[in-house]
Scaffold this motif. Structure first.
Motif, PDB file in Angstrom:
ATOM      1  N   ARG A 134      24.977  13.587  12.747  1.00 27.02           N
ATOM      2  CA  ARG A 134      24.336  14.544  11.851  1.00 27.02           C
ATOM      3  C   ARG A 134      25.381  15.121  10.916  1.00 27.02           C
ATOM      4  O   ARG A 134      26.586  15.002  11.153  1.00 27.02           O
ATOM      5  CB  ARG A 134      23.644  15.659  12.643  1.00 27.02           C
ATOM      6  N   VAL A 135      24.927  15.749   9.844  1.00 28.22           N
ATOM      7  CA  VAL A 135      25.845  16.305   8.853  1.00 28.22           C
ATOM      8  C   VAL A 135      26.645  17.461   9.439  1.00 28.22           C
ATOM      9  O   VAL A 135      27.873  17.503   9.363  1.00 28.22           O
ATOM     10  CB  VAL A 135      25.072  16.786   7.607  1.00 28.22           C
ATOM     11  N   ARG A 136      25.943  18.399  10.035  1.00 32.72           N
ATOM     12  CA  ARG A 136      26.585  19.616  10.541  1.00 32.72           C
ATOM     13  C   ARG A 136      26.583  19.591  12.059  1.00 32.72           C
ATOM     14  O   ARG A 136      25.519  19.587  12.683  1.00 32.72           O
ATOM     15  CB  ARG A 136      25.838  20.851  10.025  1.00 32.72           C
ATOM     16  N   ALA A 243      20.526  22.475   0.326  1.00 32.04           N
ATOM     17  CA  ALA A 243      19.945  22.541   1.680  1.00 32.04           C
ATOM     18  C   ALA A 243      20.987  23.068   2.648  1.00 32.04           C
ATOM     19  O   ALA A 243      21.354  22.398   3.612  1.00 32.04           O
ATOM     20  CB  ALA A 243      19.449  21.174   2.111  1.00 32.04           C
ATOM     21  N   GLU A 244      21.484  24.278   2.401  1.00 25.44           N
ATOM     22  CA  GLU A 244      22.537  24.834   3.242  1.00 25.44           C
ATOM     23  C   GLU A 244      22.079  25.015   4.681  1.00 25.44           C
ATOM     24  O   GLU A 244      22.870  24.897   5.612  1.00 25.44           O
ATOM     25  CB  GLU A 244      23.007  26.174   2.674  1.00 25.44           C
ATOM     26  N   ASP A 245      20.777  25.303   4.884  1.00 26.01           N
ATOM     27  CA  ASP A 245      20.292  25.552   6.239  1.00 26.01           C
ATOM     28  C   ASP A 245      20.140  24.281   7.053  1.00 26.01           C
ATOM     29  O   ASP A 245      20.364  24.291   8.273  1.00 26.01           O
ATOM     30  CB  ASP A 245      18.946  26.296   6.198  1.00 26.01           C
ATOM     31  N   ASP A 246      19.761  23.180   6.403  1.00 30.95           N
ATOM     32  CA  ASP A 246      19.505  21.937   7.140  1.00 30.95           C
ATOM     33  C   ASP A 246      19.738  20.737   6.233  1.00 30.95           C
ATOM     34  O   ASP A 246      18.802  20.155   5.697  1.00 30.95           O
ATOM     35  CB  ASP A 246      18.062  21.926   7.661  1.00 30.95           C
ATOM     36  N   PRO A 247      21.001  20.341   6.050  1.00 29.55           N
ATOM     37  CA  PRO A 247      21.283  19.198   5.159  1.00 29.55           C
ATOM     38  C   PRO A 247      20.696  17.893   5.654  1.00 29.55           C
ATOM     39  O   PRO A 247      20.381  17.007   4.853  1.00 29.55           O
ATOM     40  CB  PRO A 247      22.814  19.152   5.117  1.00 29.55           C
ATOM     41  N   ASP A 248      20.525  17.746   6.989  1.00 23.91           N
ATOM     42  CA  ASP A 248      19.926  16.508   7.492  1.00 23.91           C
ATOM     43  C   ASP A 248      18.473  16.384   7.036  1.00 23.91           C
ATOM     44  O   ASP A 248      18.001  15.282   6.755  1.00 23.91           O
ATOM     45  CB  ASP A 248      20.008  16.472   9.024  1.00 23.91           C
ATOM     46  N   ARG A 249      17.779  17.499   6.969  1.00 23.62           N
ATOM     47  CA  ARG A 249      16.399  17.463   6.498  1.00 23.62           C
ATOM     48  C   ARG A 249      16.341  17.030   5.038  1.00 23.62           C
ATOM     49  O   ARG A 249      15.419  16.311   4.625  1.00 23.62           O
ATOM     50  CB  ARG A 249      15.743  18.827   6.667  1.00 23.62           C
ATOM     51  N   LEU A 250      17.322  17.458   4.236  1.00 26.80           N
ATOM     52  CA  LEU A 250      17.360  17.032   2.842  1.00 26.80           C
ATOM     53  C   LEU A 250      17.479  15.517   2.751  1.00 26.80           C
ATOM     54  O   LEU A 250      16.785  14.871   1.944  1.00 26.80           O
ATOM     55  CB  LEU A 250      18.535  17.693   2.113  1.00 26.80           C
ATOM     56  N   LEU A 251      18.338  14.934   3.576  1.00 28.40           N
ATOM     57  CA  LEU A 251      18.469  13.476   3.569  1.00 28.40           C
ATOM     58  C   LEU A 251      17.140  12.816   3.926  1.00 28.40           C
ATOM     59  O   LEU A 251      16.764  11.799   3.319  1.00 28.40           O
ATOM     60  CB  LEU A 251      19.556  13.048   4.565  1.00 28.40           C
ATOM     61  N   ASP A 252      16.435  13.372   4.894  1.00 29.46           N
ATOM     62  CA  ASP A 252      15.137  12.815   5.278  1.00 29.46           C
ATOM     63  C   ASP A 252      14.144  12.920   4.127  1.00 29.46           C
ATOM     64  O   ASP A 252      13.360  11.994   3.876  1.00 29.46           O
ATOM     65  CB  ASP A 252      14.595  13.541   6.505  1.00 29.46           C
TER      66      ASP A 252
END
Length: 277
Positions: A134-136, A243-252
């Protein structure tokens, strides 16, 4: 320096002059502030790097499929119209997706028409070949990382040999954190506790040495500030800010949008192909 070691600069074995004591305290405060800043910058750098690698892993094939479909659509249009301009566009679209011949063989699969593969780049930069999950990294990994980095950071010492040793150790810490590997971070913490801190007894610094140290700390912070600004201004940094809170969601979300584009382009290509039959 540890609090105990650094306190020696202002107690019985340290300078007695009140001005030198104040300067020594300023140096300690600057060291602590610099370490916190370095940890923040390194944490962000790892996120940018992880985002970049996962962007390539998750979205790269989708972008490649879109390029392939665009080339196929352009070729189908050129075949239908026989227009020289359409034919030129078709050639350019196909050239954009055709890998350079024999390049991959030159580097045994490390390099392809798009540049170094993730595996090749990882081996050249001492990263893990496997992309991060994951990113973070998770909160526990972040906590372990921050605590260990504060203790083993090279900027806590001035001895060149000790700085080099700490640089190597911190590199391992950074790699474990980038993977979000909590177990590896715990093992590194234990390793440090059982013999990592090997600083020699600090000499009592003179006033000019303290001034020099303070100047070095200030210049180091300026360099870090420039590095942080460059990361924030980069394309990946700009995406992370979205998407500072959830960068993985941005990728999705981006992947979902690309899949919709692919479905639309596949339908268009199928329509053009059917019209040629």
């Amino acid at each position: 320096m540890s609090d105990e070691a650094r306190d020696e600069t202002t107690t019985g074995a340290g300078p007695e002059d009140a001005g030198t004591e104040r300067l020594a305290r300023a140096v300690r405060a600057a060291e602590d502030a610099l370490i916190e800043f370095e940890i923040a910058v390194e944490t962000y750098r790892i996120e940018v790097e992880n985002f970049s690698r996962l962007h390539e892993q998750r979205l790269g094939p989708l972008y490649a499929r879109i390029e392939e479909l665009d080339a196929g659509i352009a070729e189908a249009i050129a075949a239908r119209t026989k227009d020289p301009e359409d034919e030129r566009r078709a050639r350019e679209a196909r050239a954009a997706v055709t890998p350079m011949p024999l390049v991959s063989e030159l580097f045994h699969g490390w390099l392809d028409g798009e540049g170094f593969t993730p595996e090749g780049y990882a081996m050249l930069t001492d990263q893990s070949v496997q992309p991060p999950p994951r990113v973070r990294p998770g909160e526990e990994a972040r906590k372990l990382y921050r605590e260990l980095a504060r203790r083993c950071h090279p900027d806590l010492v001035t001895d060149p040999t000790e700085r080099e040793r700490r640089d190597a150790f911190l590199s391992r810490v950074n790699q474990a954190y980038a993977r979000g590997d909590e177990e590896a971070l715990r093992e590194l913490t234990e390793e440090w506790e059982t013999g990592g801190d090997q600083r020699p007894e600090p000499a009592v610094p003179a006033g000019d040495e303290l001034y020099a140290r303070l100047e070095w700390l200030a210049s180091r912070k300026e360099l870090l500030a420039d590095a942080a600004a460059a990361l924030e201004d980069s394309a990946i940094g700009s995406m992370l800010r979205m998407a500072e809170d959830d960068p993985d969601r941005l990728l999705d979300e981006v992947a979902d949008g690309l899949r919709r584009q692919i479905a639309t382009k596949e339908a268009e290509l199928a329509r053009l192909s059917a019209a040629q039959e």
